[in-house]
Enzyme design. Structure first.
Site, short mmCIF file in Angstrom:
data_model
loop_
_atom_site.label_atom_id
_atom_site.label_comp_id
_atom_site.label_asym_id
_atom_site.label_seq_id
_atom_site.Cartn_x
_atom_site.Cartn_y
_atom_site.Cartn_z
CB SER A 129 70.41 40.41 3.90
OG SER A 129 69.21 40.76 3.26
CE1 TYR A 153 67.11 39.81 -2.83
CE2 TYR A 153 66.84 40.44 -0.54
CZ TYR A 153 66.94 39.47 -1.51
OH TYR A 153 66.84 38.14 -1.17
CB THR A 179 70.26 39.01 -4.71
OG1 THR A 179 71.29 38.75 -3.75
CG2 THR A 179 69.39 37.78 -4.85
CE LYS A 261 72.88 34.56 -2.57
NZ LYS A 261 71.44 34.40 -2.39
CG HIS A 285 66.99 33.06 -3.00
ND1 HIS A 285 67.30 34.34 -3.40
CD2 HIS A 285 66.48 33.19 -1.75
CE1 HIS A 285 66.98 35.19 -2.44
NE2 HIS A 285 66.48 34.52 -1.43
C1 FNR Z 1 67.84 33.80 2.13
N1 FNR Z 1 68.59 34.13 1.00
C2 FNR Z 1 68.82 35.45 0.68
N2 FNR Z 1 69.60 35.78 -0.37
C3 FNR Z 1 69.87 37.06 -0.66
O1 FNR Z 1 70.59 37.31 -1.62
N3 FNR Z 1 69.36 38.06 0.12
C4 FNR Z 1 68.56 37.81 1.19
O2 FNR Z 1 68.13 38.71 1.87
C5 FNR Z 1 68.23 36.46 1.46
N4 FNR Z 1 67.38 36.15 2.47
C6 FNR Z 1 67.20 34.84 2.84
C7 FNR Z 1 66.41 34.52 3.95
C8 FNR Z 1 66.31 33.22 4.37
C9 FNR Z 1 65.49 32.90 5.58
C10 FNR Z 1 67.01 32.19 3.70
C11 FNR Z 1 66.96 30.76 4.19
C12 FNR Z 1 67.75 32.48 2.59
C13 FNR Z 1 69.25 33.07 0.24
C14 FNR Z 1 70.61 32.72 0.81
O3 FNR Z 1 71.53 33.75 0.58
C15 FNR Z 1 71.17 31.42 0.18
O4 FNR Z 1 71.15 31.55 -1.22
C16 FNR Z 1 70.35 30.20 0.60
O5 FNR Z 1 70.10 30.24 1.99
C17 FNR Z 1 71.06 28.91 0.25
O6 FNR Z 1 70.24 27.83 0.49
P1 FNR Z 1 70.33 26.90 1.79
O7 FNR Z 1 71.67 26.28 1.77
O8 FNR Z 1 70.10 27.77 2.97
O9 FNR Z 1 69.22 25.91 1.64
#
Ligand code: FNR
Length: 387
Positions: A129, A153, A179, A261, A285
């Site tokens: 990330s 980002y 993303t 994404k 997400h």
């Molecule tokens: C994320 N996700 C996420 N996505 C992204 O593109 N950049 C990021 O910095 C983050 N940060 C982030 C923090 C936390 C705490 C979570 C739980 C998720 C989204 C991540 O990449 C992914 O899309 C999701 O976690 C998928 O959902 P589930 O399976 O965790 O419920």
């Protein structure tokens, strides 16, 4: 080549010596123990989602509407879970989805490095990330021979965006994931109730604070005035007006494979592909951004159909091996894991992530063995019945 499912034999054999796994074998237990290990603020940030979390829960529940149809005597004694993805030859289709506060899920505050080391041990690629506790160069170094992608980002400042991509390339990341679903923060009642948003406290901003472009625009360095630096981050985190017209600019930033994404609509897939992206990342997400949406897995088939030969990575709601198998059958080339590995890290550190990944792979592998699917190519939509 050993099958991933052999992990179960390892566990049962240890049982003969009276040793039981110290790490949880179910997602529910993993989540319970993660809650006990993390501060209320960090657990809320990881576990919580948008609104009443209906979409977040649906992401998981929707998998139940698809059932894998068993095939007998199909010659699945050995399984091949390997995939080719954008120049990478991977032993399995699993990926570590980008998780922005993964740094804080580790007891020592260096969860990005622990994740990279777990990736190095398992060969499961990490998508790092933008929001990390350690600079992307250190994360890349900890990956060893395992490939990593950098998740961007897109900051409002285009020079800063270009700097992040340049640094990611120089550090050895092998793909850029932009993303798109977080141009603005979704409504998250759990975090609102605690009035807590870690990045505003200056946490997980190492990539910004170590960036010459970011630093050059501050009056005082982040070391001298961390609050002002965090505020500058908040004000410039994204450009909410970013549009499809900007895809040409994003594309121009790198020759590495570029993925978008947050894609869930076939028309957006077509625009992305027309704009020259190399991969589509279908995800909502994890339901953290917009409540009231469809389950991500229900969006996958139309996204895959629109993508044609362009590979689709999927995440959102993957909790067990059956979810991995179903996402593959619906056309995903690779499957991202999010919260499960964050909880694994909280409960067992680097070993906890390795445990979660090995468990997911073993379950997926054994499901393919029992149901007679020897390779990922055998997993097609016809392997599923809609319940
Ligand atoms: C994320 N996700 C996420 N996505 C992204 O593109 N950049 C990021 O910095 C983050 N940060 C982030 C923090 C936390 C705490 C979570 C739980 C998720 C989204 C991540 O990449 C992914 O899309 C999701 O976690 C998928 O959902 P589930 O399976 O965790 O419920």
């Amino acid at each position: 080549m050993p099958n991933y499912g052999d992990f179960q034999l390892e566990i049962y054999l240890q049982g003969l010596a009276g040793v039981r796994p110290s790490l949880p074998m179910t997602y529910a237990e993993l989540a319970r123990r993660a809650e006990a290990s993390l501060s209320q603020e960090v657990f809320s940030y990881v576990a919580g989602g948008a609104g009443d979390e209906h979409t977040q829960d649906l992401n998981v529940a929707a998998f139940d509407r698809y059932g894998l149809i068993p095939r007998m005597l199909a010659g699945a004694a050995e399984r091949d879970l390997s995939v080719e993805l954008l120049g990478l030859s991977l032993a399995s289709p699993l990926m570590l989805a980008p998780v922005g506060v993964i740094g804080l899920c580790a007891q020592d505050g260096h969860g990005d490095l622990a994740t990279a080391r777990a990736a190095a041990r398992t060969g499961v690629p990490m998508i790092a990330s933008t929001l990390s506790a350690d600079p992307l160069e250190d994360v890349a170094a900890a990956l060893g021979d395992t490939p990593g992608w950098f998740q961007l980002y897109t900051p409002a400042d285009r020079e800063l965006a270009a700097s992040f991509v340049r640094r990611a390339e120089a550090a050895g990341f092998q793909g850029i994931v932009v993303t798109l679903d977080t141009q603005i923060l979704g409504w998250r009642p759990r975090d609102l109730a605690l009035a807590s948003f870690p990045q505003l406290q200056g946490k997980c901003l190492a990539n910004y604070f170590s960036d010459e472009v970011f630093r050059a625009k501050l009056d005082k360095t982040p070391e001298e005035d961390p609050r002002a630096a965090a505020l500058a981050w908040a004000l410039g985190f994204s450009d909410p007006a970013l549009s499809w017209d900007d895809l040409a600019w994003l594309r121009s930033l790198t020759d590495l494979p570029l993925l978008l994404k947050g894609i869930g609509h076939p028309e957006d897939v077509r625009r992305a592909v027309d704009g020259g992206v190399d991969g589509i990342y279908c995800s909502n997400h994890g339901g953290r951004q917009a409540n009231g949406g469809a389950a991500a897995i229900d969006l996958l088939p139309a996204v895959v159909a629109a993508a044609g030969d362009v590979p689709v990575v999927f995440d959102s709601g993957v909790r067990g091996g059956e979810h991995v198998v179903k996402a593959l059958a619906l056309g995903a080339r690779a499957v991202g894991v999010g919260r499960p590995y964050a909880y694994g890290l909280a409960v067992g550190g680097e070993d906890g992530i390795v445990h979660v990944l090995r468990s997911l792979l073993a379950e997926a592998d054994l499901l393919m063995a029992v149901d007679g699917y020897a390779s990922i190519a055998d997993l097609t939509p016809e392997a599923l019945s809609a319940r």
